[in-house]
Design an enzyme around this catalytic site. Structure first.
Site, PDB file in Angstrom:
ATOM      1  N   SER A  83      14.331  58.721  15.785  1.00 50.08           N
ATOM      2  CA  SER A  83      14.652  57.525  14.995  1.00 50.08           C
ATOM      3  C   SER A  83      14.737  56.299  15.895  1.00 50.08           C
ATOM      4  O   SER A  83      15.046  56.402  17.076  1.00 50.08           O
ATOM      5  CB  SER A  83      16.005  57.702  14.296  1.00 50.08           C
ATOM      6  OG  SER A  83      16.069  58.931  13.621  1.00 50.08           O
TER       7      SER A  83
HETATM    8  N1  SAH Z   1      18.026  62.803  15.483  1.00 54.98           N
HETATM    9  C1  SAH Z   1      16.700  63.071  15.984  1.00 54.98           C
HETATM   10  C2  SAH Z   1      15.626  62.663  15.017  1.00 54.98           C
HETATM   11  C3  SAH Z   1      15.258  63.805  14.209  1.00 54.98           C
HETATM   12  S1  SAH Z   1      13.896  63.706  13.127  1.00 54.98           S
HETATM   13  C4  SAH Z   1      16.476  62.465  17.339  1.00 54.98           C
HETATM   14  O1  SAH Z   1      17.372  61.793  17.851  1.00 54.98           O
HETATM   15  O2  SAH Z   1      15.418  62.707  17.908  1.00 54.98           O
HETATM   16  C5  SAH Z   1      14.495  64.844  11.938  1.00 54.98           C
HETATM   17  C6  SAH Z   1      14.519  66.277  12.353  1.00 54.98           C
HETATM   18  O3  SAH Z   1      15.101  66.997  11.273  1.00 54.98           O
HETATM   19  C7  SAH Z   1      13.149  66.904  12.595  1.00 54.98           C
HETATM   20  O4  SAH Z   1      13.116  67.429  13.884  1.00 54.98           O
HETATM   21  C8  SAH Z   1      13.075  67.991  11.535  1.00 54.98           C
HETATM   22  O5  SAH Z   1      12.399  69.154  11.977  1.00 54.98           O
HETATM   23  C9  SAH Z   1      14.531  68.273  11.265  1.00 54.98           C
HETATM   24  N2  SAH Z   1      14.836  68.914   9.962  1.00 54.98           N
HETATM   25  C10 SAH Z   1      14.243  68.695   8.755  1.00 54.98           C
HETATM   26  N3  SAH Z   1      14.816  69.478   7.813  1.00 54.98           N
HETATM   27  C11 SAH Z   1      15.774  70.208   8.448  1.00 54.98           C
HETATM   28  C12 SAH Z   1      16.709  71.205   8.020  1.00 54.98           C
HETATM   29  N4  SAH Z   1      16.769  71.637   6.743  1.00 54.98           N
HETATM   30  N5  SAH Z   1      17.546  71.734   8.945  1.00 54.98           N
HETATM   31  C13 SAH Z   1      17.511  71.340  10.241  1.00 54.98           C
HETATM   32  N6  SAH Z   1      16.634  70.410  10.698  1.00 54.98           N
HETATM   33  C14 SAH Z   1      15.797  69.846   9.822  1.00 54.98           C
END
Ligand code: SAH
Length: 241
Positions: A83
């Site tokens: 993000s």
């Molecule tokens: N906070 C992160 C950004 C993550 S993007 C950072 O600092 O880099 C969102 C992430 O959520 C992705 O990696 C995706 O695979 C994960 N995601 C999506 N659905 C999910 C779920 N049900 N449980 C766990 N992770 C999930």
């Protein structure tokens, strides 16, 4: 905390100045990023200090390092993104201001759904006593472990699994932060695992097709939902892969 995020000796030259071109300047580049965050309305000193401290360039591919302190989301593989700093700061500020804190102002245990690169988890580790962060994609979970390995953040616990059901073992949480957008309802498990006095911050896909940032405060009188600004997160998916 000077030097807190410096990798222990031997250093990681391939992730440092040599390849990224950031090197000694990275502190100054982050100061500029933090100044921009302040200009955009982030005012919580603890959040700004944590954003200043954590080296965001350690969480993306070195080929993207020249963009990493811009206010932009960046690819981290498998169609997912880290993000943008203003969104991370906004979510952390909302959690910090509405979550359950101890006398010193530190958040208690926090759950993050969607570890991705683990950047946000690392920033959170500066604001909370314990961070549980869950990722459903094995390859990203493995990479996140690697990203965190040399940072030595003993209060960050990475978990592999579908975060839709939360992580009951760590509950109750002072705050829950969700980094992927679910459709129209917040899973009941998240609300249940939130401490009374705690706050959940999550993007939510509305029926109209827009994605909005939503805050849920769990009070002794009940649950209060506030819909904030439009946001753009990757989708919350079920199961693991
Ligand atoms: N906070 C992160 C950004 C993550 S993007 C950072 O600092 O880099 C969102 C992430 O959520 C992705 O990696 C995706 O695979 C994960 N995601 C999506 N659905 C999910 C779920 N049900 N449980 C766990 N992770 C999930």
């Amino acid at each position: 905390m000077p030097g807190f995020f410096k990798p222990p000796v031997p250093a990681r030259p391939q992730r440092d100045g040599a390849v990224t071109g950031l090197g000694m300047d990275s502190q100054a580049i982050r100061t500029r990023m933090v100044n921009r965050l302040e200009a955009q309305g982030i005012s919580d000193g603890r959040v700004l200090a944590a954003m200043q401290r954590v080296e965001r360039h350690l969480f993306v591919d070195s080929a993207l390092a020249n963009q990493v302190y811009e206010d932009t989301s960046l690819p981290i593989g498998l169609g997912q993104t880290i993000s943008k700093p203003s969104v991370v700061a906004r979510m952390l500020e909302l959690a910090q201001q509405g979550g359950l804190q101890d006398a010193s102002g530190k958040l208690g245990r926090v759950l993050e759904i969607g570890t991705g690169s683990a950047y946000q988890a690392a920033v959170l580790s500066q604001l909370a006593s314990e961070v549980y962060s869950m990722e459903r994609l094995r390859a990203l979970y493995d990479r996140a472990r690697e990203n965190l390995r040399l940072l030595r953040l003993p209060n960050v616990h990475l978990l592999f699994g579908d975060g839709s059901g939360g992580f009951p073992k760590g509950a109750p949480y002072a705050a829950i932060l969700v980094a992927a957008a679910g459709s129209d309802t917040i899973p009941l498990a998240w609300i249940e695992q939130l401490a009374v006095g705690g706050r959940l911050v999550a993007p939510l896909q509305t029926l109209g097709g827009a994605q909005m940032l939503v805050v849920i405060d769990k009070t002794p009188q009940g649950v209060r939902q506030t819909v904030l600004e439009a946001v753009h997160f990757v989708a919350l998916k079920s199961g693991t892969a």
